[in-house]
Design a protein around this motif. Structure first.
Motif: not given
Length: 203
Positions: A93, A96, A106, A110, A113
């Motif tokens: 979290e 993100h 998006k 990802l 991340l």
């Protein structure tokens, strides 16, 4: 490239940074070396836009931070000593959240991340709340958050403070690798750190 020209900063009667000049190019790992209270943290806060200088300026890849704040700071990742985190968040979290703050879309979010988590070896703790992590893993989480947008300049304040010997070794190895294609600035008062990672010293 990051350039400081005649940077100065005072706090009342204390001159923390006094007419500092330097230029750092891609592929360099530079250590800011000095005793506690020498002005290293103040200098880093000037370079990252956290503080406004009393005199002088900083430019990042040709952009003056004061005049092109968002674009220039988008090329910088900064991890202060004892970096603040959100203890109630999981590691996933938090990363993100950091990616969203940087405006990543998006798909890029990802991918970045996953890459940042891999670089800091966080795969095993992604779903743990930050408050449950050891100091070493909290520090890695903070660094991963700074890496989320793949900054061309990474600035780390006391990057191995409080880490165990294995974690120190891994962090120093990461700094050397990242510095091969980017710029890394490390603040430290530990000579062993300087000898292990730095290609240049600013004393």
């Amino acid at each position: 490239m990051i350039v400081a020209r005649n940077l100065s900063k005072s706090f009342n009667e204390i001159k923390a940074v006094d007419d500092v000049n330097f230029c750092i190019k891609k592929g360099e790992v530079v250590a800011l070396l000095g005793p506690n209270g020498a002005g290293k943290t103040t200098l880093m806060r000037l370079l990252t836009g956290y503080l406004t200088p009393d005199g002088g300026e900083t430019s990042v890849y040709g952009m003056n931070i004061a005049e092109n704040r968002v674009a220039s700071l988008g090329k910088i990742g900064y991890v202060p000593e004892n970096a603040p985190l959100y203890p109630e968040m999981t590691v996933f979290e938090y990363l993100h959240f950091a990616a969203a703050l940087r405006g990543l879309r998006k798909d890029d979010l990802l991918i970045n991340l996953a890459e940042a988590a891999s670089q800091m070896k966080l795969a095993g703790v992604l779903n743990q709340r930050i408050e449950t992590l050891s100091k070493g893993f909290r520090h890695r989480t903070a660094v991963a958050g700074a890496l989320i947008h793949k900054p061309r300049i990474l600035i780390l304040d006391e990057p191995t403070e409080g880490l165990d010997p294995n974690q120190k070794y891994e962090m120093r190895a990461f700094i050397r690798r990242y510095g091969e294609k980017n710029i890394v600035i490390v603040s430290t008062h530990i000579m062993e750190e300087v000898e292990n990672v730095a290609s240049r010293i600013l004393l």
